[in-house]
Scaffold this active site. Sequence first.
Site, PDB file in Angstrom:
ATOM      1  N   GLU A 198       0.816  -1.214   0.000  1.00  0.00           N
ATOM      2  CA  GLU A 198       0.000   0.000   0.000  1.00  0.00           C
ATOM      3  C   GLU A 198       0.851   1.266   0.000  1.00  0.00           C
ATOM      4  O   GLU A 198       0.334   2.370   0.024  1.00  0.00           O
ATOM      5  CB  GLU A 198      -0.964   0.006   1.198  1.00  0.00           C
ATOM      6  N   CYS A 220      -7.396  -5.934  -0.943  1.00  0.00           N
ATOM      7  CA  CYS A 220      -8.407  -5.762   0.107  1.00  0.00           C
ATOM      8  C   CYS A 220      -8.867  -4.314   0.228  1.00  0.00           C
ATOM      9  O   CYS A 220      -9.640  -3.974   1.114  1.00  0.00           O
ATOM     10  CB  CYS A 220      -7.893  -6.287   1.443  1.00  0.00           C
ATOM     11  N   ASP A 259      -4.863   3.070   0.550  1.00  0.00           N
ATOM     12  CA  ASP A 259      -3.657   3.849   0.807  1.00  0.00           C
ATOM     13  C   ASP A 259      -2.777   3.965  -0.419  1.00  0.00           C
ATOM     14  O   ASP A 259      -2.189   5.006  -0.670  1.00  0.00           O
ATOM     15  CB  ASP A 259      -2.862   3.220   1.960  1.00  0.00           C
TER      16      ASP A 259
END
Length: 585
Positions: free
Chosen positions: A432, A503, A456
């Site tokens: 991320e 995710c 992110d």
Amino acid sequence: MPNKQSNVYKGLAAAPGISIAQAYLFKKEIEFISSANIEDVDEALRILDEALEKSKKELNKVFSLAIDKLGEKRAAIFEAQIMILDDPILIDTIKNRIKTEKKTSEFIVNDEISKYQSMMDTVNEPYMKERSQDIEDIKLRIVRNIKKKKWQSHITDEVIVVTDNLTPADTVLFSRANIKGYVTNFGGLTSHAAIIARSLHIPAVLGLHDATAKINDSDLVIVDGYRGEVVIRPTEEQLDYYRKRIENLTQYDEELSKLKDLPAETLDGREISLLANLDISEEVDLIVSNGANGIGLIRTEQLFEELDQFPTEEEQFEWYTRIAEEIYPDIAIIRVLDIGGDKILPVDVQEANPFLGWRGIRFLLDNKQLFKTQLRAILRASVHKNIKVMLPMVASITEVRQSKEILEECKNELKYEKYSFDNNIELGIMVEIPSAAVLAHEFAKEVSFFSIGTNDLIQYLLAVDRGNEIVSNLYQEFHPSVIRTIDFIIKEGKRHNVFVSICGEMASDQIAIPLLIGLGLDSLSVSPALIPVTKQIIRNISYEEVQKLVEKCLAAVTEHEVKNLVTAYFDKNIKTHLKSFFVNG
Ligand code: PEP
Ligand code: MG
């Protein structure tokens, strides 16, 4: 959808679902607080004791109802409120002030508890502000009981409760009356009331500011908890539209439930592991009943929030064990604490740029004891071999190596203490931060899985604060650099047989799914409620076709081009195969 009309108001979509019912305006009387001097101190102390006793009784009633409806863990917030009523420091201070200042007990109670609240309110942190609301409930309860006013705990059945602010106690009590929805002027998504409404499956739209002014008692109201909209005194056309949506929702749910035991497999046989993200522990039931293949992300910082404090190894061990047992034989990926950023740190530090600061793995490596407590609890819960550990906010290989050393240290301790655990527990990272994406090839040699955290990744790649609405149009999941970065991560991961999942919220965006599958992800991890519709989409995808879509998207140079390509694909190939209704509108 009918055109936006002037009777449609926007708030926060706090709990999903749609209902149509009459409004019930729930007004709490503001008690007059007299600051008069008193003569009889003993009498004032006696009234205070009685009021405290009465308040405790009321809260005990709420507590036992909450255990029934919500389970013990969620009900614990009421236990915490009861404990405040028993707090010797608070009660002694109040009593001493009554004796020395000789003012009414209601005045002193109000003043003393308000002091705590102002302290909490000065912290610029939504979580603390909302906890201050919980304390407000206790204060008003004691004052009302001092004034011997009745407790309004019964309301008419099947109404939509419209109120200024909803306390957790109200939310639980009203649920006895088969409440159809909640609409409030104030309250945020992380308020306990919102969390409880979600657990009870009651649609809620919060934070409308002037709902109580706009809505009259008995007005017909529509609450759309998916879009965060409230329709006041709907027209026939609006009623027709929403009745149809409710009907479709029911049919759609029935249809999707038939998919429960079928694989998330493309038309040409590529099977995807369809996982769910878990934010609150009660979601495990929904994850299992919706037929997910496991849990792809447990945000442990959210679990910690449920307790309002840092849990012990034993408490964490019990949690992780329960979740691992409930999801068994499927897997659960436990992400170690990702506090910092917009999630509150347990220590008092002020950072100019918290998203670029002390967050996730950085915080844990600097607080080794805390990190070890969590790793030990996770290891001890891993006896059934269905738990994996995931590190958040990883930017460098060193962080992974240091974490591995600490994990080994925990294993050695546990061996010495004769605990059993999964010695081969898998370790993975959230990809991320752009530096981790660039070094995906090197990271792939260190860990056994990647989970791409687009929430992110997008903010760091595009330098756009994910929570800042001023630049929200620049936060683009279809930006070509995002697509190319995801493609790079997957390819590098694959070279080393690393399992690659995603995710971030992008996986829950229906039009993005064909592109993500085409990019070659092994797995998607989405919010629990979206498992069935995601499976339905995957089952209508041709892997061969979406690989062609990916080629075109990788050649595109603007977000606009990518968006057009994925939308056109979705409209042509997916939408027509699905029922006309989509869960989030
Ligand atoms: C992400 O960054 O995509 C992610 C899933 O983690 P979080 O939203 O908890 O930061
Ligand atoms: Mg993240």
